[in-house]
Design a protein around this motif. Structure first.
Motif, PDB file in Angstrom:
ATOM      1  N   PHE A   1       0.842  -1.188   0.000  1.00 19.69           N
ATOM      2  CA  PHE A   1       0.000   0.000   0.000  1.00 19.69           C
ATOM      3  C   PHE A   1       0.882   1.245   0.000  1.00 19.69           C
ATOM      4  N   ASP A   2       0.228   2.387   0.030  1.00 16.36           N
ATOM      5  CA  ASP A   2       0.914   3.675   0.050  1.00 16.36           C
ATOM      6  C   ASP A   2       1.990   3.717   1.136  1.00 16.36           C
ATOM      7  N   GLY A   3       3.193   4.164   0.743  1.00 16.05           N
ATOM      8  CA  GLY A   3       4.304   4.209   1.690  1.00 16.05           C
ATOM      9  C   GLY A   3       4.126   5.205   2.804  1.00 16.05           C
ATOM     10  N   GLY A   4       3.193   6.149   2.640  1.00 19.93           N
ATOM     11  CA  GLY A   4       2.999   7.166   3.659  1.00 19.93           C
ATOM     12  C   GLY A   4       2.501   6.646   4.983  1.00 19.93           C
ATOM     13  N   PHE A   5       2.006   5.417   5.035  1.00 24.01           N
ATOM     14  CA  PHE A   5       1.508   4.891   6.298  1.00 24.01           C
ATOM     15  C   PHE A   5       2.620   4.682   7.313  1.00 24.01           C
ATOM     16  N   TYR A   6       3.792   4.302   6.854  1.00 23.14           N
ATOM     17  CA  TYR A   6       4.881   4.021   7.793  1.00 23.14           C
ATOM     18  C   TYR A   6       6.083   4.945   7.628  1.00 23.14           C
ATOM     19  N   ASN A   7       6.234   5.548   6.463  1.00 23.78           N
ATOM     20  CA  ASN A   7       7.355   6.473   6.281  1.00 23.78           C
ATOM     21  C   ASN A   7       7.035   7.411   5.129  1.00 23.78           C
ATOM     22  N   ASN A   8       6.443   8.533   5.461  1.00 21.84           N
ATOM     23  CA  ASN A   8       6.001   9.473   4.438  1.00 21.84           C
ATOM     24  C   ASN A   8       7.098  10.431   4.002  1.00 21.84           C
ATOM     25  N   PHE A   9       8.246  10.343   4.623  1.00 18.24           N
ATOM     26  CA  PHE A   9       9.352  11.256   4.301  1.00 18.24           C
ATOM     27  C   PHE A   9      10.669  10.505   4.518  1.00 18.24           C
ATOM     28  N   PRO A  10      11.102   9.703   3.526  1.00 16.88           N
ATOM     29  CA  PRO A  10      12.177   8.727   3.765  1.00 16.88           C
ATOM     30  C   PRO A  10      13.591   9.302   3.720  1.00 16.88           C
ATOM     31  N   TRP A  11      13.845  10.348   4.520  1.00 17.04           N
ATOM     32  CA  TRP A  11      15.201  10.858   4.553  1.00 17.04           C
ATOM     33  C   TRP A  11      16.142   9.853   5.213  1.00 17.04           C
ATOM     34  N   ASP A  12      15.597   9.038   6.149  1.00 15.54           N
ATOM     35  CA  ASP A  12      16.427   8.003   6.765  1.00 15.54           C
ATOM     36  C   ASP A  12      16.800   6.920   5.752  1.00 15.54           C
ATOM     37  N   VAL A  13      15.900   6.634   4.822  1.00 14.67           N
ATOM     38  CA  VAL A  13      16.216   5.678   3.753  1.00 14.67           C
ATOM     39  C   VAL A  13      17.321   6.245   2.871  1.00 14.67           C
ATOM     40  N   MET A  14      17.254   7.521   2.559  1.00 11.11           N
ATOM     41  CA  MET A  14      18.303   8.170   1.776  1.00 11.11           C
ATOM     42  C   MET A  14      19.664   8.009   2.456  1.00 11.11           C
ATOM     43  N   VAL A  15      19.696   8.238   3.769  1.00 15.67           N
ATOM     44  CA  VAL A  15      20.966   8.149   4.503  1.00 15.67           C
ATOM     45  C   VAL A  15      21.472   6.713   4.548  1.00 15.67           C
ATOM     46  N   SER A  16      20.567   5.767   4.858  1.00 14.22           N
ATOM     47  CA  SER A  16      21.006   4.374   4.992  1.00 14.22           C
ATOM     48  C   SER A  16      21.380   3.754   3.649  1.00 14.22           C
ATOM     49  N   GLU A  17      20.728   4.177   2.567  1.00 15.10           N
ATOM     50  CA  GLU A  17      21.008   3.587   1.260  1.00 15.10           C
ATOM     51  C   GLU A  17      22.188   4.250   0.554  1.00 15.10           C
ATOM     52  N   PHE A  18      22.283   5.584   0.619  1.00 16.91           N
ATOM     53  CA  PHE A  18      23.300   6.297  -0.151  1.00 16.91           C
ATOM     54  C   PHE A  18      24.283   7.086   0.710  1.00 16.91           C
ATOM     55  N   ASN A  19      23.844   7.497   1.900  1.00 19.74           N
ATOM     56  CA  ASN A  19      24.663   8.294   2.818  1.00 19.74           C
ATOM     57  C   ASN A  19      25.386   9.441   2.117  1.00 19.74           C
ATOM     58  N   PRO A  20      24.620  10.349   1.480  1.00 17.59           N
ATOM     59  CA  PRO A  20      25.265  11.459   0.785  1.00 17.59           C
ATOM     60  C   PRO A  20      25.843  12.467   1.777  1.00 17.59           C
TER      61      PRO A  20
END
Length: 765
Positions: free
Chosen positions: A217-236
């Protein structure tokens, strides 16, 4: 001894801790910038303004991540779409149609439909394990067109990156929600369109997506702003956050969307630490999740908000990327995107027979590779036949054959549907309609439908069966059994004209019809067959009658071979604003009238035979967004015939009834063996579903039947007119109209109507 053990443990644990630390926080990518985009429905157009400001100031974007609408914008950007292209796309009529789930008129596939009914809505059900199982709708917007659009938009990029989102023009991540596991689901590989579609699947609005047995379903239910995903996946080195949504407010007791959001959504952390990056945020009032018409305001808000923080962004991001460099990257990636050319089809999800049947439909007459437009036509062909409850498309590129293989996962349609509808009006056109449809997939597709209509004007019971044969030249066979009653006396009443005394005529017909046919084009078909049955009439011979008077009766058993060619591309079943309807009929009638006058018990018989041909054409030209013009033509040619009396003869004569309201009258003066009728219909479209329509018709009969059974040749033409305000609601049309008939019982009729004035087949065409 103890120091030695301690030393040994220390030497084992310390490297493990160091390794764990490296896993949890990978080294930052120097001078790399990540852009994170929140969900928010139409509010997510805010992200386009953010991108526009960043590009104008040459701020590089090396990674993108998003949820829901943020995933759509981020995904398109990662594939090389620029901001102007996305603004044009989200502003287009095509995108508006996607949001409404509107299937283009050119893909209606009238040739595969059964007869139209006055259905307003339906309920599906099935029997599983011997138990009755109702199936409730899971989404408000039909997903078919949107799903296929994602195939068109993303398949080339998916092939170019070989299903690895790190190999897109800009590496990309998006987030959906695994409701069963109660956690976010991060997608970094696979089919790009499926990933984006899953991230935006808001419950009850869009159908969820099944991915590897996980319902998303829509990702907003558990993480509507995935800045943590950005950090964990790419760590810019630096993260820019574009936020246009907030955690849900207190639910409103009258708003089911807010209630669902409150029950399912977890609070999202929208705060980006200053050491990680910067947040560009905006709160919007009075912008719904589907308010994409406010795109200019939303893009401007994103642009101005970003420009306010541009000084700080430039200070903290020293690297620049020119517009020329960015466009070169886009051109390079798009050159790797392979054009959509299809070969074959693969269907899963149903039984082997169901999968094979749909594969055959999708590849029918495709002796060579085929285009996306051809796939789209076949896709909607399956939809029009009501074979599937869900029909999720994808495309996988075969590098050996150098063509895409369309992949479809189906959920077969339930075998039964209950149809409910009818009509409610200020005249006697009130009807209640109920029907049952059944679907059977054996060697051939068989569809069965029973229709029951009850009303003061008209009541009918009809059973129809259609079987389709997927041959080289596809054919269909259909049979129909019908019993109907049409009470013209009651049907001619109006709540504003009680003093009117129309003729008392009650028509009964019972018939069996059989046809064999085939589609000519997807929106036209031809069928040939016969009808055998009875056309009966009970009537008083004068309008000055008493209820104790004896009725005259006319019974007409008949046999009628016929040929029918029809086409329909209307956008609405009633009060259309675009499309073309055409029907051509040829027929011969053989029968014997058995007649009994009111004053004598003696029956008399008379043979009758005639031939007829009829053309009806209603072409509505779509001039522009606000105006359409309809041109109506009707030509009827019939050899002469006479029954023993005026009203039975009049009842069999062809009748001119071009408007919904006119179908509630007998219209004695608009009946003739041979006539020509012309009409013009200017239509003003006010918004998406409101229109104002004026119909003006001229009816010219060749000759007219008089009560003394004589014919008057070349009578004066008659006018007919109607002005209607129509709202096409989600379930059916609501209309308010004023109708004019020349030389009728009354001339002007005010008419308020909701629903469909659609009758079953007539005995004699």
């Amino acid at each position: 001894m103890k120091p030695t053990i301690a030393k040994l443990l220390f030497s084992i644990i310390l490297p493990s801790l160091c390794l764990a630390g490296q896993t949890l926080a990978a080294p930052r990518n120097p001078s790399k910038v990540g852009l994170v985009m929140s969900g928010g429905g139409a509010k997510g157009l805010f992200h386009l303004g953010v991108l526009k400001a960043l590009e104008e100031n040459e701020i590089p974007v090396d990674y993108v991540a998003g949820t829901s609408m943020g995933a759509i914008v981020a995904g398109l950007y990662s594939m090389g779409y620029n901001v102007d292209e996305m603004i044009a796309y989200f502003s287009s009529q095509n995108f508006d149609d996607l949001l409404n789930g509107t299937i283009p008129a050119k893909y209606r596939f009238f040739s595969q439909e059964m007869d139209e009914s006055p259905k307003l809505f339906h309920l599906s059900f099935d029997f599983k394990g011997g138990a009755f199982k109702p199936l409730l709708p899971t989404n408000l917007i039909p997903p078919y067109r949107m799903d296929l659009e994602f195939v068109r938009l993303t398949s080339g990029a998916t092939a170019a990156c070989r299903n690895n989102f790190d190999s897109l023009m800009i590496p990309f991540r998006c987030v959906a929600s695994d409701i069963n596991a109660h956690k976010p689901f991060v997608m970094k590989s696979g089919n790009l369109g499926t990933a984006i579609r899953a991230s935006m699947s808001y419950p009850f609005v869009f159908k969820p997506v099944l991915l590897d047995s996980t319902l998303l379903f829509d990702g907003g239910f558990y993480n509507n702003f995935p800045w943590d995903v950005m950090v964990s996946e790419f760590n810019p080195e630096f993260v820019i956050g574009s936020q246009c949504s907030t955690n849900p407010d207190r639910p409103d007791e009258s708003d089911i969307v807010s209630q669902v959001a409150s029950m399912l959504m977890y609070d999202t952390n929208y705060e980006i630490p200053d050491s990680v990056g910067i947040l560009i945020e905006q709160r919007f009032q009075n912008v719904g999740i589907l308010d994409f018409g406010k795109i200019d305001r939303l893009v401007e808000a994103g642009y101005s908000r970003t420009m306010r923080k541009m000084g700080e962004i430039k200070r903290r991001i020293p690297v620049r990327r020119s517009g020329e460099e960015l466009e070169a990257s886009r051109r390079s990636f798009k050159a790797r995107c392979i054009p959509l050319v299809y070969d074959g089809a693969r269907v899963t999800g149903g039984s082997s027979h169901q999968n094979t049947t749909i594969e055959r439909i999708l590849t029918q007459n495709a002796r060579t590779r085929y285009s996306h437009d051809q796939l789209e036509a076949k896709f909607f062909s399956v939809i029009s036949m009501n074979l599937v409850q869900s029909f999720h498309p994808g495309a996988e590129y075969n590098f050996d054959s150098q063509a895409y293989v369309p992949m479809f996962r189906i959920n077969p349609a339930p075998r039964f549907r209950i149809l409910l509808g009818g009509n409610a009006s200020t005249s006697s056109g009130n009807m209640i309609y109920a029907g049952i449809e059944a679907l059977n997939w054996n060697r051939y597709l068989t569809r069965f439908r029973t229709d029951l209509t009850f009303g003061k004007l008209y009541s009918s019971a009809q059973i129809g069966i259609r079987q389709d044969y997927p041959l080289s030249y596809p054919l269909f066979a259909e049979i129909c059994l019908n019993v109907s009653v049409h009470d013209f006396y009651k049907g001619s009443q109006s709540i504003f004209q009680d003093a009117i005394r129309p003729p008392f005529l009650k028509e009964f017909y019972e018939f069996f019809s059989a046809n064999v046919g085939r589609g000519i084009t997807k929106n036209s078909k031809a069928r040939a067959g016969f009808t055998v049955g009875f056309q009966n009439a009970n009537y008083y011979e004068t309008t000055d009658f008493k209820s104790t008077d004896t009725l005259s009766k006319s019974n007409f058993p008949f046999f009628s071979p016929h040929l029918v060619i029809d086409k329909n591309t209307y956008n609405y079943k009633q009060y259309p604003t675009a499309g073309h309807y055409m029907k051509i009929t040829f027929g011969t009638v053989f029968g014997t009238e058995i007649h009994r006058r009111a004053w004598t018990p003696v029956q008399v018989k008379q043979s009758n035979r005639w031939i007829s041909a009829r053309l009806v054409s209603d072409y509505i030209l779509n001039i522009n967004k606000y105006f359409s013009l309809g041109v109506y033509t009707e030509i009827c040619l019939s050899s002469k015939f006479r029954f023993f009396d005026y009203y039975p003869t009049l009842n069999i004569l062809p009748v001119f009834q071009p408007t919904p309201h006119s179908r509630t009258f007998m219209l004695e003066n608009y009946r003739a063996n041979t006539y020509l009728a012309l009409g013009i219909k200017p239509i003003v479209k006010i918004g998406k579903s409101l229109s104002l329509q004026t119909d003006t018709y001229v009816f010219q009969p060749y000759e007219t039947l008089q009560p003394d059974m004589s014919y008057v040749k070349k009578p004066k033409y008659l006018l007919m007119g109607s002005t209607s305000a129509v709202w096409h609601s989600p379930i059916g049309p609501l209309s308010v109209s004023v109708n004019y008939y020349e030389r009728n019982y009354g001339k002007l009729y005010f008419f308020v109507n909701f629903g469909y004035l659609i009758f079953n087949r007539k005995a004699i065409l």
